[in-house]
Scaffold this active site. Structure first.
Site, PDB file in Angstrom:
ATOM      1  N   TYR A  66       0.876  -1.471   0.057  1.00 39.29           N
ATOM      2  CA  TYR A  66       0.110  -0.093   0.055  1.00 39.29           C
ATOM      3  C   TYR A  66       0.811   1.303  -0.132  1.00 39.29           C
ATOM      4  CZ  TYR A  66      -4.463  -2.453  -0.083  1.00 39.29           C
ATOM      5  OH  TYR A  66      -5.407  -3.111  -0.646  1.00 39.29           O
ATOM      6  N   GLN A 100     -15.116   2.895  -7.811  1.00 39.40           N
ATOM      7  CA  GLN A 100     -14.676   1.930  -7.283  1.00 39.40           C
ATOM      8  C   GLN A 100     -12.987   1.945  -6.962  1.00 39.40           C
ATOM      9  OE1 GLN A 100     -15.881  -1.945  -9.590  1.00 39.40           O
ATOM     10  NE2 GLN A 100     -16.257  -0.291 -10.897  1.00 39.40           N
ATOM     11  N   ASN A 101     -12.589   3.167  -7.557  1.00 39.46           N
ATOM     12  CA  ASN A 101     -11.092   3.507  -7.162  1.00 39.46           C
ATOM     13  C   ASN A 101     -10.984   4.077  -5.821  1.00 39.46           C
ATOM     14  OD1 ASN A 101     -11.428   2.880 -10.147  1.00 39.46           O
ATOM     15  ND2 ASN A 101     -11.104   5.024 -10.682  1.00 39.46           N
ATOM     16  N   HIS A 118     -15.333   1.294  -2.718  1.00 38.24           N
ATOM     17  CA  HIS A 118     -13.984   0.523  -2.169  1.00 38.24           C
ATOM     18  C   HIS A 118     -13.126   1.195  -1.214  1.00 38.24           C
ATOM     19  CE1 HIS A 118     -14.776  -2.289  -5.986  1.00 38.24           C
ATOM     20  NE2 HIS A 118     -15.603  -2.373  -5.175  1.00 38.24           N
ATOM     21  N   CYS A 147      -1.288   1.674  16.264  1.00 34.12           N
ATOM     22  CA  CYS A 147      -2.191   2.886  16.767  1.00 34.12           C
ATOM     23  C   CYS A 147      -1.541   3.415  18.152  1.00 34.12           C
ATOM     24  CB  CYS A 147      -3.681   2.260  16.962  1.00 34.12           C
ATOM     25  SG  CYS A 147      -4.943   3.396  17.849  1.00 34.12           S
ATOM     26  N   GLY A 187     -14.497   2.906 -17.943  1.00 32.57           N
ATOM     27  CA  GLY A 187     -13.276   2.298 -17.239  1.00 32.57           C
ATOM     28  C   GLY A 187     -13.523   1.006 -16.260  1.00 32.57           C
ATOM     29  N   ASN A 213     -15.245   2.659 -22.711  1.00 29.56           N
ATOM     30  CA  ASN A 213     -13.968   1.621 -22.424  1.00 29.56           C
ATOM     31  C   ASN A 213     -13.285   1.494 -23.992  1.00 29.56           C
ATOM     32  OD1 ASN A 213     -12.648  -0.878 -21.840  1.00 29.56           O
ATOM     33  ND2 ASN A 213     -13.847  -1.011 -20.122  1.00 29.56           N
TER      34      ASN A 213
HETATM   35  N1  APR Z   1     -10.251   4.440 -20.405  1.00 32.05           N
HETATM   36  C1  APR Z   1     -11.372   3.825 -20.227  1.00 32.05           C
HETATM   37  N2  APR Z   1     -11.408   2.558 -19.721  1.00 32.05           N
HETATM   38  C2  APR Z   1      -9.943   1.965 -19.806  1.00 32.05           C
HETATM   39  C3  APR Z   1      -8.883   2.687 -19.971  1.00 32.05           C
HETATM   40  C4  APR Z   1      -8.857   4.132 -20.310  1.00 32.05           C
HETATM   41  N3  APR Z   1      -7.830   4.862 -20.752  1.00 32.05           N
HETATM   42  N4  APR Z   1      -7.824   1.778 -19.993  1.00 32.05           N
HETATM   43  C5  APR Z   1      -8.145   0.463 -19.544  1.00 32.05           C
HETATM   44  N5  APR Z   1      -9.881   0.680 -19.454  1.00 32.05           N
HETATM   45  C6  APR Z   1     -10.540  -0.192 -18.917  1.00 32.05           C
HETATM   46  C7  APR Z   1     -10.094  -1.931 -19.499  1.00 32.05           C
HETATM   47  O1  APR Z   1     -10.326  -2.259 -20.657  1.00 32.05           O
HETATM   48  C8  APR Z   1     -10.986  -2.509 -18.282  1.00 32.05           C
HETATM   49  O2  APR Z   1     -12.183  -2.965 -18.746  1.00 32.05           O
HETATM   50  O3  APR Z   1     -10.733  -0.284 -17.629  1.00 32.05           O
HETATM   51  C9  APR Z   1     -11.116  -1.206 -17.264  1.00 32.05           C
HETATM   52  C10 APR Z   1     -10.475  -1.722 -16.108  1.00 32.05           C
HETATM   53  O4  APR Z   1     -10.868  -3.123 -15.370  1.00 32.05           O
HETATM   54  P1  APR Z   1     -10.213  -3.776 -13.929  1.00 32.05           P
HETATM   55  O5  APR Z   1      -8.722  -3.544 -14.019  1.00 32.05           O
HETATM   56  O6  APR Z   1     -10.946  -4.868 -14.060  1.00 32.05           O
HETATM   57  O7  APR Z   1     -10.443  -2.629 -13.045  1.00 32.05           O
HETATM   58  P2  APR Z   1     -12.080  -2.388 -12.036  1.00 32.05           P
HETATM   59  O8  APR Z   1     -13.212  -2.660 -13.127  1.00 32.05           O
HETATM   60  O9  APR Z   1     -11.962  -1.022 -11.636  1.00 32.05           O
HETATM   61  O10 APR Z   1     -11.984  -3.417 -10.907  1.00 32.05           O
HETATM   62  C11 APR Z   1     -12.946  -3.377 -10.225  1.00 32.05           C
HETATM   63  O11 APR Z   1     -11.695  -4.981  -8.734  1.00 32.05           O
HETATM   64  O12 APR Z   1      -9.672  -5.613  -8.033  1.00 32.05           O
HETATM   65  C12 APR Z   1     -10.742  -4.892  -7.647  1.00 32.05           C
HETATM   66  O13 APR Z   1     -11.115  -3.480  -5.813  1.00 32.05           O
HETATM   67  C13 APR Z   1     -10.683  -3.524  -7.219  1.00 32.05           C
HETATM   68  O14 APR Z   1     -11.924  -1.565  -7.505  1.00 32.05           O
HETATM   69  C14 APR Z   1     -11.474  -2.963  -8.335  1.00 32.05           C
HETATM   70  C15 APR Z   1     -12.346  -3.775  -8.678  1.00 32.05           C
END
Ligand code: APR
Length: 250
Positions: A66, A100-101, A118, A147, A187, A213
């Site tokens: 982290y 989710q970020n 998240h 802590c 995304g 996406n």
């Molecule tokens: N613009 C838009 N989308 C994009 C870009 C971009 N520049 N670059 C990549 N992507 C897309 C990819 O094609 C993919 O579908 O973003 C998506 C990212 O997917 P993941 O990596 O699976 O991330 P996310 O959907 O946020 O994951 C969900 O999973 O691991 C856990 O807690 C974590 O919040 C996260 C959750």
């Protein structure tokens, strides 16, 4: 890449808009996604780093990871995709941004109504007494922080696999998805539940659902539109295409 007339028409008439974002919106800022080509889960094992059991088993390793992610996030900036959503919020009467970020980049771009499903990597708290720790100096981190009040282990305020999402943020997301006229899924691979269930609520309530996406996702089979492109390019074009409301008009 053109923005469809139907999307521009629906967005400019929309009273209520809900947006769900995932790691993809921060990719152009230099934050790795999870499941993409150079995604975090390709290099690291989530079961060793992103669960409560993994944390209890090896808190130093989890904190090392982290600390690495927090440094990476501190060193990057929001991109035009984040800023476009902050501007869209100003242009829509009822706007809700659900993310989710954990990277805090939406807020750094000026978004106000942000619900973090998240958690947020900038926050930390004690697993024993629950005290939130204001500022954690991670650059000198040698071992998992403790802590000051009770000596308990401090953990990042993020949702790990197998953990419940923050109830208030999830309830706001469900209610916003159920009342919105337009829903943007930006995304996210839309495979991680329960966050991935939110767009289907919007579909059920007749919202116009759009995926942004570079690749089609599971949601693309159900959405009204999928715009194949990068968020940092598509979202500014989308906001640009909207007719400006006369000053003072909401
Ligand atoms: N613009 C838009 N989308 C994009 C870009 C971009 N520049 N670059 C990549 N992507 C897309 C990819 O094609 C993919 O579908 O973003 C998506 C990212 O997917 P993941 O990596 O699976 O991330 P996310 O959907 O946020 O994951 C969900 O999973 O691991 C856990 O807690 C974590 O919040 C996260 C959750």
């Amino acid at each position: 890449m053109n923005i469809s007339e139907s999307l521009v028409a629906r967005l400019s008439q929309a009273r209520s808009v809900c947006v769900l974002t995932g790691a993809g919106i921060s990719a152009e800022s230099g934050v790795p996604t999870f499941r993409g080509e150079d995604g975090l889960w390709k290099k690291f094992r989530p079961e060793e780093l992103a669960s409560f059991d993994a944390f209890i088993r090896n808190p130093d390793l989890v904190w090392e990871w982290y600390a690495y992610r927090r440094k990476l996030i501190h060193d990057v900036k929001p991109n035009p995709g984040h800023y476009a959503l902050a501007e869209l919020e100003q242009r829509v009467q009822d706007f809700t941004l659900v993310t989710q970020n954990v990277d805090n980049l939406h807020r750094r771009a000026g978004s106000k109504r942000v619900f973090e499903l998240h958690g947020n990597i900038e926050r930390s708290y004690c697993i024993e007494c629950g005290t939130f720790v204001p500022e954690l100096r991670l650059d000198e981190l040698k071992a998992a922080p403790r802590c000051e009040k009770c000596g308990g282990l401090i953990r990042p305020d993020v949702v790990w696999f197998g953990e419940l999402l923050p109830a208030e943020a999830f309830a706001e997301a469900e209610s916003a998805a159920s009342r919105c006229d337009v829903f943007l899924s930006v995304g996210t691979s839309a495979v991680v539940y329960p966050a991935a269930s939110i767009p289907y609520l919007a579909l059920e309530h007749g919202a116009y659902v759009v995926v942004v996406n570079p690749e089609r996702t599971d949601l693309s089979f159900h959405a009204q539109e999928t715009i194949l492109g990068k968020a940092g390019e598509i979202l500014p074009m989308l906001v640009q295409a909207l007719p400006r409301k006369p000053e003072g008009g909401s």
